[in-house]
Design an enzyme around this catalytic site. Structure first.
Site, PDB file in Angstrom:
ATOM      1  N   CYS A  63       5.272  11.102  20.371  1.00 39.25           N
ATOM      2  CA  CYS A  63       5.856  12.264  21.049  1.00 39.25           C
ATOM      3  C   CYS A  63       4.778  13.302  21.365  1.00 39.25           C
ATOM      4  CB  CYS A  63       6.941  12.901  20.186  1.00 39.25           C
ATOM      5  SG  CYS A  63       8.413  11.875  20.049  1.00 39.25           S
TER       6      CYS A  63
ATOM      7  N   ASN B 290       6.372  22.667  17.556  1.00 45.59           N
ATOM      8  CA  ASN B 290       7.583  22.049  16.996  1.00 45.59           C
ATOM      9  C   ASN B 290       8.855  22.752  17.465  1.00 45.59           C
ATOM     10  OD1 ASN B 290       5.968  21.834  13.730  1.00 45.59           O
ATOM     11  ND2 ASN B 290       5.846  20.415  15.442  1.00 45.59           N
ATOM     12  N   LEU B 291       8.735  24.051  17.785  1.00 46.01           N
ATOM     13  CA  LEU B 291       9.937  24.887  17.912  1.00 46.01           C
ATOM     14  C   LEU B 291      10.765  24.559  19.150  1.00 46.01           C
ATOM     15  CD1 LEU B 291       8.404  28.291  16.766  1.00 46.01           C
ATOM     16  CD2 LEU B 291       9.466  26.520  15.385  1.00 46.01           C
TER      17      LEU B 291
ATOM     18  N   CYS C  84      -7.787  26.859  20.826  1.00 43.35           N
ATOM     19  CA  CYS C  84      -6.739  26.946  21.857  1.00 43.35           C
ATOM     20  C   CYS C  84      -5.963  28.222  21.572  1.00 43.35           C
ATOM     21  CB  CYS C  84      -5.849  25.700  21.843  1.00 43.35           C
ATOM     22  SG  CYS C  84      -4.982  25.447  20.285  1.00 43.35           S
TER      23      CYS C  84
ATOM     24  N   ARG D  30      12.047  21.804  19.775  1.00 39.30           N
ATOM     25  CA  ARG D  30      13.088  20.834  19.430  1.00 39.30           C
ATOM     26  C   ARG D  30      13.469  20.823  17.954  1.00 39.30           C
ATOM     27  NH1 ARG D  30       8.279  19.271  19.663  1.00 39.30           N
ATOM     28  NH2 ARG D  30       7.339  17.817  18.193  1.00 39.30           N
TER      29      ARG D  30
END
Length: 387
Positions: free
Chosen positions: A198, A75-76, A344, A78
């Site tokens: 997105c 998220n960071l 991941c 944007r």
């Protein structure tokens, strides 16, 4: 709009809002309207971040925030409302903390829940204006329909890759004329899968900052009556070519909500209507400590790493490497009859891989390593290098 007749300001507030108040066309009257207003922001992500920051800074008196998500490291790029310390925390809580630090003179109401047909009308009716910063079609139709049924203006924006869109729906102007809504623009949703989210298609990080700021501008204009809103107009911004286009849109006689013969009088099943889920399927999780216990007790399981080869080369915990983009193509290599742990770097991509395998191939034996390889290194193998 809420009644602003009895609104007063402290000395601190007058100093804070001075640059608004000294604008002749804005003044104390418009600032009072902002303080009296109640705005609901649906989604606190890419669009919601700038909307919330600027509405809080501008002095909107009551802000409601609807979001059921937690902050993720992806998220960071944007979502400028959040920092690394908030990763893993509910977005509504992280948002309130940041916004209260920005403006302690306003009130916040948090809804750490998914907006649904069951709760949308009850929430929306408490507000003067709704700002829709959602990223999927079922929720956009839901927000639109709730606003129309509750008689609230809906300031709409959306983003995808390099393009942004803004409009004001269901707005009654000074002459008493009602403008169009989302269903006048898009009577039916696109076929499922045609427009990726997105998360699948990506978005240039700065774009929601631009579009969300325009959305905040329209919210302020709707509240104060200053200037002309985008009601009846649909604005499109192309970030690559720096080109803007504005289309006129009109109400349709066949709008099922508020056309000549309305057929929708209550909120419907929007996931069924759009043929897509608004919220992704949940995934089972396993903590690094639980994984370690499986390893030392000889539990039967397979470990799959969905990072990129260059990340694997930096540090790995002996998993089989199947990068995220190739997961579907390699499904035949992934067993359905023993437990499979997928990891991941921090847990975001592995959750996506698991959802893909569950939705496309019906797996029910997959576990996401919570916090990814970084958490595993922290809790189990601190001697390994991090990256």
């Amino acid at each position: 709009m809420s009644n602003h007749a009895n609104i007063t300001f402290s000395k601190e507030e007058l100093a804070r809002y001075n640059r608004h108040i000294i604008i002749p066309e804005f003044g104390l009257e418009a600032q009072k309207k902002l303080k009296a207003a109640k705005v609901l922001v649906v989604g606190s992500g890419g669009l919601g971040s700038p909307v919330l920051l600027y509405l809080a800074a501008a002095g909107v008196g009551t802000i409601g925030i609807v979001d059921f998500d937690v902050v993720d490291d992806s998220n960071l790029q944007r979502q400028v409302l959040f920092g690394v310390d908030e990763v893993g925390k509910p977005k509504v809580e992280a948002a309130r903390k940041r916004l209260e630090a920005l403006n302690p003179h306003i009130q916040f109401t948090l809804y750490n829940t998914q907006l649904t047909s069951a709760n949308a009308l009850d929430i929306v009716k408490e507000y003067d204006v709704v700002a829709d910063g959602t990223d999927n079609f079922p929720t956009r139709y839901l927000v639109n329909d709730a606003c129309v049924l509750a008689g609230k203006p809906n300031v709409y924006a959306s983003i995808f890759r390099f393009e942004g869109q803004v409009s004001v729906f269901n707005y009654t102007n000074a002459q008493g004329e009602l403008g169009p809504n989302y269903r006048d623009l898009y009577p039916t949703p696109p076929p499922p899968g045609l427009v990726p989210s997105c998360a699948e298609g990506g978005v240039l990080g700065v774009l929601p900052g631009i579009i969300g700021s325009l959305q905040a501008l329209e919210v302020i204009k709707v509240i104060t009556g200053v200037g002309d809103t985008l009601s009846g107009r649909f604005y499109i911004f192309d970030a690559l070519n720096f080109e803007s286009r504005t289309f006129n849109i009109k109400r349709r006689k066949d709008n099922p909500l508020n056309g000549e013969q309305p057929t929708i009088t209550t909120l419907i099943d929007y996931e069924q209507f759009c043929g897509v889920k608004a919220v992704e399927t949940p995934v089972k999780e396993i903590t690094p400590r639980e994984l370690y216990n499986w390893q030392v007790t000889g539990e039967q399981f397979r470990l799959i790493d969905v990072r990129e080869p260059h990340e694997y080369d930096i540090v790995n915990i002996g998993a089989e490497l199947i990068p995220l983009a190739t997961v579907s193509d390699n499904a035949a290599r992934i067993s359905k009859d023993i437990k499979v742990v997928v990891h991941c770097k921090m847990g975001g991509r592995s959750a996506k891989a698991i959802r893909e395998l569950q939705d496309k191939f019906g797996y029910n034996n997959l576990y996401n390593l919570k916090g990814g390889i970084l958490a595993y290194i922290d809790e189990v193998q601190p001697e390994l290098t991090k990256y």
